[in-house]
Design a protein around this motif. Sequence first.
Motif, short mmCIF file in Angstrom:
data_model
loop_
_atom_site.label_atom_id
_atom_site.label_comp_id
_atom_site.label_asym_id
_atom_site.label_seq_id
_atom_site.Cartn_x
_atom_site.Cartn_y
_atom_site.Cartn_z
N LEU A 360 0.84 -1.19 0.00
CA LEU A 360 0.00 0.00 0.00
C LEU A 360 0.88 1.24 0.00
O LEU A 360 0.67 2.18 -0.79
CB LEU A 360 -0.91 -0.02 1.22
CG LEU A 360 -1.96 1.07 1.30
CD1 LEU A 360 -2.92 0.93 0.14
CD2 LEU A 360 -2.72 0.98 2.61
N LEU A 361 1.89 1.25 0.86
CA LEU A 361 2.80 2.40 0.93
C LEU A 361 3.51 2.61 -0.41
O LEU A 361 3.58 3.73 -0.92
CB LEU A 361 3.85 2.18 2.02
CG LEU A 361 3.42 2.51 3.44
CD1 LEU A 361 4.53 2.15 4.41
CD2 LEU A 361 3.09 3.99 3.55
N LEU A 362 3.97 1.50 -0.97
CA LEU A 362 4.72 1.59 -2.23
C LEU A 362 3.83 2.14 -3.34
O LEU A 362 4.20 3.05 -4.08
CB LEU A 362 5.23 0.20 -2.59
CG LEU A 362 6.18 0.12 -3.79
CD1 LEU A 362 7.45 0.88 -3.50
CD2 LEU A 362 6.49 -1.33 -4.10
N SER A 363 2.62 1.56 -3.42
CA SER A 363 1.72 1.96 -4.48
C SER A 363 1.27 3.41 -4.30
O SER A 363 1.15 4.17 -5.26
CB SER A 363 0.52 1.03 -4.47
OG SER A 363 -0.30 1.26 -5.55
N GLN A 444 -5.77 -1.58 -8.52
CA GLN A 444 -6.91 -0.82 -8.00
C GLN A 444 -6.53 0.65 -7.82
O GLN A 444 -7.34 1.54 -8.08
CB GLN A 444 -7.36 -1.43 -6.67
CG GLN A 444 -8.60 -0.80 -6.07
CD GLN A 444 -9.82 -0.97 -6.97
OE1 GLN A 444 -9.99 -2.01 -7.57
NE2 GLN A 444 -10.62 0.07 -7.08
N MET A 445 -5.29 0.88 -7.40
CA MET A 445 -4.83 2.26 -7.19
C MET A 445 -4.91 3.05 -8.48
O MET A 445 -5.25 4.23 -8.48
CB MET A 445 -3.38 2.22 -6.69
CG MET A 445 -2.85 3.54 -6.18
SD MET A 445 -3.57 4.02 -4.60
CE MET A 445 -2.52 3.16 -3.43
N HIS A 446 -4.63 2.38 -9.61
CA HIS A 446 -4.68 3.10 -10.88
C HIS A 446 -6.09 3.53 -11.22
O HIS A 446 -6.29 4.43 -12.02
CB HIS A 446 -4.13 2.21 -12.00
CG HIS A 446 -2.63 2.21 -12.04
ND1 HIS A 446 -1.90 3.34 -12.24
CD2 HIS A 446 -1.73 1.21 -11.85
CE1 HIS A 446 -0.62 3.05 -12.20
NE2 HIS A 446 -0.49 1.77 -11.95
N ARG A 447 -7.07 2.84 -10.62
CA ARG A 447 -8.46 3.22 -10.92
C ARG A 447 -8.91 4.44 -10.13
O ARG A 447 -9.94 5.01 -10.43
CB ARG A 447 -9.39 2.04 -10.65
CG ARG A 447 -9.40 1.11 -11.83
CD ARG A 447 -10.26 -0.07 -11.58
NE ARG A 447 -9.58 -1.24 -12.11
CZ ARG A 447 -9.77 -2.46 -11.70
NH1 ARG A 447 -10.62 -2.68 -10.73
NH2 ARG A 447 -9.11 -3.46 -12.22
N SER A 464 -5.97 13.83 5.18
CA SER A 464 -6.15 12.49 5.75
C SER A 464 -7.60 12.04 5.62
O SER A 464 -7.88 10.85 5.52
CB SER A 464 -5.74 12.50 7.22
OG SER A 464 -6.47 13.48 7.90
N ARG A 465 -8.54 13.00 5.57
CA ARG A 465 -9.94 12.60 5.40
C ARG A 465 -10.17 12.01 4.01
O ARG A 465 -10.99 11.14 3.83
CB ARG A 465 -10.85 13.80 5.63
CG ARG A 465 -10.97 14.20 7.11
CD ARG A 465 -12.31 14.83 7.38
NE ARG A 465 -12.44 16.07 6.62
CZ ARG A 465 -13.62 16.64 6.33
NH1 ARG A 465 -14.73 16.06 6.71
NH2 ARG A 465 -13.66 17.77 5.67
N LEU A 466 -9.40 12.54 3.05
CA LEU A 466 -9.50 12.00 1.69
C LEU A 466 -9.05 10.54 1.68
O LEU A 466 -9.69 9.67 1.09
CB LEU A 466 -8.63 12.84 0.75
CG LEU A 466 -8.54 12.38 -0.71
CD1 LEU A 466 -9.87 12.49 -1.39
CD2 LEU A 466 -7.50 13.19 -1.45
N ILE A 467 -7.95 10.27 2.38
CA ILE A 467 -7.44 8.91 2.45
C ILE A 467 -8.44 8.01 3.17
O ILE A 467 -8.78 6.92 2.69
CB ILE A 467 -6.07 8.88 3.17
CG1 ILE A 467 -5.05 9.67 2.35
CG2 ILE A 467 -5.60 7.45 3.40
CD1 ILE A 467 -3.69 9.77 2.98
N PRO A 473 -11.50 3.10 1.43
CA PRO A 473 -12.68 2.31 1.04
C PRO A 473 -12.59 1.79 -0.38
O PRO A 473 -12.99 0.66 -0.66
CB PRO A 473 -13.84 3.31 1.18
CG PRO A 473 -13.37 4.31 2.16
CD PRO A 473 -11.89 4.41 1.98
N MET A 474 -12.03 2.60 -1.28
CA MET A 474 -11.92 2.13 -2.67
C MET A 474 -10.90 1.01 -2.80
O MET A 474 -10.98 0.18 -3.70
CB MET A 474 -11.54 3.29 -3.60
CG MET A 474 -12.70 4.19 -3.94
SD MET A 474 -12.22 5.54 -5.04
CE MET A 474 -12.21 4.71 -6.62
N LEU A 475 -9.92 1.00 -1.89
CA LEU A 475 -8.86 -0.01 -1.98
C LEU A 475 -9.15 -1.25 -1.14
O LEU A 475 -8.43 -2.23 -1.25
CB LEU A 475 -7.53 0.60 -1.51
CG LEU A 475 -6.88 1.63 -2.42
CD1 LEU A 475 -5.74 2.33 -1.70
CD2 LEU A 475 -6.36 0.96 -3.68
N SER A 476 -10.20 -1.20 -0.33
CA SER A 476 -10.35 -2.26 0.67
C SER A 476 -10.44 -3.65 0.04
O SER A 476 -9.83 -4.59 0.54
CB SER A 476 -11.58 -1.99 1.53
OG SER A 476 -12.72 -1.96 0.71
#
Lengths: 548, 356
Positions: A360-363, A444-447, A464-467, A473-476
Amino acid sequence: MHHLPKSTVKAPTAGAFTFKFRFPSGWTITAIFIASLTLIPVTVVMCSLLTPEREIWSHLLQFQLPELISNTFWLVLGVGLGVVLLGVSLAWITAVCEFPGRRYFSWALLLPLAIPAYVTAFVAIGLLDFIGPIQTLAREWWGLTEFPPIRSRGGVIAVMTLALYPYVYLITRNAFSTQGRQALEVAQSLGLSPTVGFFRVALPMARPWIAGGAMLALMETLADFGTVAIFNYDTFTTAIYKAWFSLFSLQAASQLASILIVFVLVVLLAEQQTRTRMNYTQAGKHSVQARIHLSSTCAWMATGYCFAVLTLGFIVPVTQLLLWTLEIIGQDFDVRYFDFFWHSLILATFSALLAGSFSLLLSYSSRQRPGLALRIASRIATIGYALPGTVLAVGAFVPVAWLDNRLIAMGWIQTPLLQGSLMVMLTAYLIRFLAVAHSPIDSQMHRITRNVDEASRSLGISGSRLIARVHLPMLSGSLLTAATLVFVDVMKEMPITLMTRPFGWDTLAVRVFEMTAAGEWNRAALPAISLVLIGLVPVILLTRYRSR
Amino acid sequence: MLLELKHVSQSYNSRTVLRNLSFALDAGEIGCLLGPSGCGKTTVLRAIAGFEPITNGEIILNGQQVSSPGFTMPAEKRRIGMVFQDYALFPHLNVTANVGFGLHGQPRTQRNKRVDELLHTVGLEGSGLAYPHELSGGQQQRVALARALAPCPNLLLMDEPFSNLDVDLRERLSLEVRDILKQQGTTAIVVTHDQHEAFAMGDVIGVMQNGEIQQWDKAYNLYHVPANRFVADFVGQGVFLPGKVLNTNQVEIELGLLYCEIPGNRTLAERKGIKCKNTTVEVLLRPDDIVHDDASPLLALVEHKAFRGADILYTLRLPSGNRVLSLVPSHHVHAIGEQIGIRLEVDHVITFPVDS
């Protein structure tokens, strides 16, 4: 990736802005740290290729290398040919033809993926060995005594082919089902029969995919330890293991690892090459898919073929494991079993969390700081899937041991602290399986496009609220997939665990190794069937993903 | 007749896709199948190509039966060229190899000559060594056409050939392709959902709906003499106004009397159900049937207008509340809410029985 338009940066969303401003290269540093986790062991191992020790080398050259190289060469060649033949033929008939049971086989043929190759291996030996039931029956009923030996080059190749063909099958089948049928129709409209069309169009078009699948299978072949160990077929991985444990020679192990890593890097390079070719070889999209209706003889032959592969690759091993398990369950299903299970569970869970968060950090870093540095860092960080566990064990152990000695020399600690801890093992797991976690998360990150961020900011959500409210949620879903895949892979992992586990940390895979080393097939069956059941989870995920 | 479909039906899993379809095409003619998506037009194409079996009727190509229930001559034996919607070029072959693909079994020199000839025809000389992914959409389309034409097929089938291109290119290319086909003397069927494309390409056009051909006719007749309400609705714009039959060649609508005495065209009397006096019918009025005339006593209220360059399409409300469309040269600018004078100029009176 585009740079943010100025207006967005200037917008009164102080959170995001100051966050970025305060740590201008925080993301880059994170990514470089993760990449160095992989880079250090690889460099350490490669270095021992550059600093050969004459004594070890002359010993290696004289006694081991010729056999290791020829064994590895034939194994790679045999398994490579085997998985391509099996994988491509199965992919073709299930993707393009119609025959009884096709829908069922098209996912069932992935099931062998759930069985670690070393499990298929010991089942095969247990069944086909001299004292195994098949030879015994053949002797008793027909007086047959001549059998080709199962512990042979052919035997290893056959077992590994059955265990690894799903890589080629899966990838090639996707290629065929998106373009195979249409390519055939074009060929037909230009006057070629379907058979000729297959060889002149469908097969050449699928070549990058076939090569990609084969490369993955070959990486697994080069990395494999358990199967060749059970067959007593000496390759680099078993030689490294023996140098480590029987000769207690870290140098010899490093030297061997440095040769193996050269082979691996060659295959890795070839695989990356095929990936770039896949990008532009996308041909057409899904069109009307009319399947080829085979004549009834051919159709039943296709059914028989699929069934035979499925039987050998999955049904027979699982049935035999269950039978063996029933024999010993009263005796072996005890506290010790729960110990193995518990150790596997802890290690797999920790690794899953670790690999998930590092990916996750890397992406996320690549997303925040797109550029060459991040591309190189992600590329390096994710080559671990190609590195054999034996190599990683050596590569992670050497620097940690060095650090221990430094600490002792400086008088900070009295006895080695790190090398006997879980740290070496977890680091090696992390390196090996980071790519497994990274690919679902990254795709998924690319989406999550820039527009998603900008839309959120225009609605007053940033920083941080954006994250927390948008990105996570989009990455879950992909995080869960990533964690599951790593979890299962760590459960099945054998060489890293064997070579770097602290005392007392025996896992299910270690138990399988010990029991098979002692030839007690039935006692290896209980941990093995547990691994198969867990291994079914990602296969089910895969089939569900495909049917969507 | 080069191609004949006689009462062709096809059903798939007990769902009827094609119903009793018949049409014929002469050598050198270009036919178009026009219809909304899902009307079965692609299935017709695939049945002709030999990729789909038919469950009823027969397909005859060059006097030879190629499809009938239980018999489907393999696609590769039919010598029917096909251009796919997404072109389906072979990504692993360059342009020359793609175009020459169907010329297997011919000597190399002859093959190269034919390929050069076709690349010249489609205007791609010099691109022979390029790979499909290096070409633009329009160029890929031309390669696909050249590849299909290379073996001199009996018949060329094109499935939505221009739908992946932008509007400008689409119009230009459809005329260009028509020229190429005519120059090569190729018989072709083009499937499309775009009527402008069909009008531009086709000598004859079949309008399809629900797996049936509603009308097989020239573009002019589809627009001016539609066979039924679906065709009238689908092809071109227009509205239906209620009308009353006075006698066999007179209909009265709120805008006045319509006379239908044009010889050679269908008269009202031929139409079923409206022979009798005082029947109520629906009359089709195209935007060009309503002419703007400041001198006319008939007034209508401008409700919407759409500027189209050469002319403006006005939506007008009649005193009765019914709406009509009128196409007016674009220098006649009127504001919404204005009353403007109109008059009828109907060359083809088309009526349909009222749905009950």
